[in-house]
Scaffold this active site. Sequence first.
Site, mmCIF file in Angstrom:
data_model
loop_
_atom_site.group_PDB
_atom_site.id
_atom_site.type_symbol
_atom_site.label_atom_id
_atom_site.label_comp_id
_atom_site.label_asym_id
_atom_site.label_seq_id
_atom_site.Cartn_x
_atom_site.Cartn_y
_atom_site.Cartn_z
ATOM 1 N N GLY A 30 92.449 -3.253 85.071
ATOM 2 C CA GLY A 30 93.814 -3.710 85.311
ATOM 3 C C GLY A 30 93.955 -4.427 86.648
ATOM 4 N N GLY A 33 93.591 -10.168 86.724
ATOM 5 C CA GLY A 33 94.001 -11.509 86.286
ATOM 6 C C GLY A 33 93.518 -11.883 84.901
ATOM 7 C CE LYS A 34 93.152 -6.902 81.259
ATOM 8 N NZ LYS A 34 93.625 -6.319 82.523
ATOM 9 C CB THR A 35 97.534 -12.165 81.484
ATOM 10 O OG1 THR A 35 97.567 -10.814 81.017
ATOM 11 C CG2 THR A 35 98.542 -12.986 80.703
ATOM 12 C CB THR A 36 95.855 -15.888 84.995
ATOM 13 O OG1 THR A 36 97.036 -15.264 85.494
ATOM 14 C CG2 THR A 36 95.794 -17.321 85.497
ATOM 15 C CG ASP A 58 98.255 -5.149 78.929
ATOM 16 O OD1 ASP A 58 98.930 -4.097 78.896
ATOM 17 O OD2 ASP A 58 97.706 -5.566 79.958
ATOM 18 C CG ASN A 263 90.974 -14.311 88.957
ATOM 19 O OD1 ASN A 263 90.972 -15.434 89.461
ATOM 20 N ND2 ASN A 263 92.058 -13.790 88.411
#
Length: 348
Positions: A30, A33-36, A58, A263
């Site tokens: 968590g 920056g997985k979503t970006t 998520d 990242n």
Amino acid sequence: MEADFEPLEPSLRNIIDQKSLKWIFVGGKGGVGKTTCSCSLAVQLAKDRESVLIISTDPAHNISDAFDQKFTKVPSKVNGFDNLFAMEIDPNVGLNELPDEYFEGENSAMKLSKGVFQEIIGALPGIDEAMSYAEVMKLVKAMNFSTVVFDTAPTGHTLRLLSFPQVVEKGLGKLLRLKMKLAPFISQMGSLFGMQDFNADTLTGKLEEMLTIIRQVNEQFRNPDQTTFVCVCIAEFLSLYETERLVQELTKCGIDTHNIIVNQLLFRREGQAPCAMCSARYKVQGKYLDQIADLYEDFHVVKLPLLDKEVRGAEKVKKFSVNLIEPYSPEKAAAEAVAEEEEEGTSK
């Protein structure tokens, strides 16, 4: 000998070029920056594929924030794109929220079978959550997207998602094996309540249909031509530890992974003196980047920058997504920032 171990290209171009890929998972600890990264990858894929779907599994549902657009559990077109769609599903939704269409039929036998079905499935550990995924997979397969990108929840949830085809197949297999033993009892129950249509076939027909889809998905998840997993981390001990655990679990599950995104990195610009804090962080990150290079010499390792502004909105995601294909250059980024400021000044 050194020449035999040249590092692989530090980009995700290998994913873009692999046209056979159907399922791409993006995950990690968590806050990394997985979503970006997943939204950026989806944007790059949309340039090269007929249709792309990004699904958030998520519970935080950050893809709505990334694109600055509200998404639901039904695929919606992302603003500014003709072939990029997004949807958000809740991995904790159980069978109570499966659509009524799943239990089609006008007679009371089907209404009763829904309750019986939920009771039986609920008694099998892990099946409830997995079946909600199964219904989503059925929907996604029916829509026939070229590529599907999963923006996954933190590591633990992700591993559950990837193991769901096995969980469902095992659980439904048990139920179907019990069918012959239960058939006389189920028929007697139907006769007792005056419902001649309520029999073992009514109860297991949907299960067999679902099991076929599950087996197909299970097979595809373990096929490196169709599925891959992109690990996202930051250059810190806990994140690197979690990434190594994730890579080992994926290998154990038979799921391909050969790309890692590091990242939120600090990059030094020529002629710019960094502050004491930046120098210290740069040194720490350098240590973990060396470890990543040693651990993952057979991976494509992509290095992304820590930015001074949020990546929010389709245009900013588009701009950031270029870093997945072309290695980030602080000098180039600085020149672009100056050009943007001058353009804004002129427009005013």
